[in-house]
Design a protein around this motif. Structure first.
Motif, PDB file in Angstrom:
ATOM      1  N   LEU A   1       0.812  -1.218   0.000  1.00  0.00           N
ATOM      2  CA  LEU A   1       0.000   0.000   0.000  1.00  0.00           C
ATOM      3  C   LEU A   1       0.848   1.271   0.000  1.00  0.00           C
ATOM      4  N   LYS A   2       2.161   1.114  -0.196  1.00  0.00           N
ATOM      5  CA  LYS A   2       3.086   2.243  -0.105  1.00  0.00           C
ATOM      6  C   LYS A   2       2.701   3.382  -1.038  1.00  0.00           C
ATOM      7  N   TYR A   3       2.246   3.023  -2.254  1.00  0.00           N
ATOM      8  CA  TYR A   3       1.921   4.054  -3.242  1.00  0.00           C
ATOM      9  C   TYR A   3       0.420   4.203  -3.450  1.00  0.00           C
ATOM     10  N   SER A   4      -0.360   3.670  -2.530  1.00  0.00           N
ATOM     11  CA  SER A   4      -1.812   3.769  -2.623  1.00  0.00           C
ATOM     12  C   SER A   4      -2.312   5.041  -1.955  1.00  0.00           C
ATOM     13  N   GLU A   5      -3.572   5.347  -2.219  1.00  0.00           N
ATOM     14  CA  GLU A   5      -4.201   6.465  -1.528  1.00  0.00           C
ATOM     15  C   GLU A   5      -4.287   6.140  -0.035  1.00  0.00           C
ATOM     16  N   PRO A   6      -4.151   7.147   0.833  1.00  0.00           N
ATOM     17  CA  PRO A   6      -4.272   6.906   2.286  1.00  0.00           C
ATOM     18  C   PRO A   6      -5.620   6.279   2.623  1.00  0.00           C
TER      19      PRO A   6
END
Length: 247
Positions: free
Chosen positions: A102-107
């Motif tokens: 989830l590092k580059y996912s939306e919060p």
């Protein structure tokens, strides 16, 4: 069912060779589509084209009715998850490894992250109690399942698997095969697998690649029981002899 991918005269060439040449086929939505063929034939290169780990050099590849180049690459890779032959497991716990997805996912809310972790682990036959385990000390089969779970954290539409059982013993390989069967209930799966006995268990469609070209594509039953091309027949016969010699 419809089609989720269309290869239209797609090519992938490097400076040294034509890795894939003039590939034309469709992958149905909801399929478990397996690529088989001899080593070095170009099978993994086909699957890597789907989320632009490889970049085609000619022709077209369509995903959900749109050229793959029309998607933002990060969006594309979230929708088309990729699991490599050897899962890249990082230092830390299983939870640490899952959160990396989830590092580059939306919060998102912590409750949603927790829910995704538990759902992803359940898909691969692991549970909440595994979150605190040292991922690097798990068995090869468990690490592969963690790798799949990490990919599932992104909620992909398609799951690409590149020889997921190649480095595993029979018991762990069987666990991964059962995991793939479970995942196929809710995902389109595109897979490279050199173990034809496993392909028979999970595939709905099979395509054979040889020397960068499509030899034959058919339903799983037709591919194994009624192959049309002589090259396919030779390949299947050679595999049966190999299996017989090992047993």
């Amino acid at each position: 069912m419809g089609e989720i991918f269309v290869f239209d005269h797609a090519c992938f060439h490097t400076e040294e060779k034509k890795v894939l040449d003039d590939l034309t086929l469709t992958i149905p939505r909801g399929a478990c589509f397996c690529f088989v063929g001899p080593s070095g034939a170009g099978k993994s290169s086909v699957v890597r084209l789907l989320n632009r780990l490889n970049i085609k050099t000619a022709g077209n590849i369509i995903f959900e009715g749109r050229p793959i180049e029309s998607y933002d690459v990060q969006v594309l890779r979230h929708r088309i998850g990729f699991v490599f032959q050897h899962a890249a497991i990082f230092e830390g716990t299983v939870e640490t490894n899952l959160r990396l997805a989830l590092k580059y996912s939306e919060p998102m809310e912590e409750s949603e992250i927790r829910s995704r972790m538990l759902e992803s682990l359940k898909f691969v036959g692991l549970g909440e109690e595994d979150l605190t385990r040292n991922a690097l000390k798990m068995s090869g089969g468990e690490q592969q399942r963690v790798g799949i779970a990490r990919t599932l954290m992104q909620k992909p539409d398609v799951l690409c698997l590149d020889e997921p059982t190649a480095s595993l013993d029979i018991e762990n390989a069987n666990t991964i095969v059962n995991t793939i069967k479970s995942l196929h209930k809710s995902h389109t799966i595109v897979m490279v697998n050199n173990h034809l006995n496993e392909v028979k268990e999970v595939a709905t469609h099979v395509a054979m690649i040889d020397q960068g070209q499509l030899v034959e594509v058919a339903s799983c039953d037709d591919f194994f029981n009624h192959p049309k091309r002589q090259r396919t027949q030779e390949f299947l016969y050679a595999y049966q002899r190999y299996r017989g010699a090992k047993e």
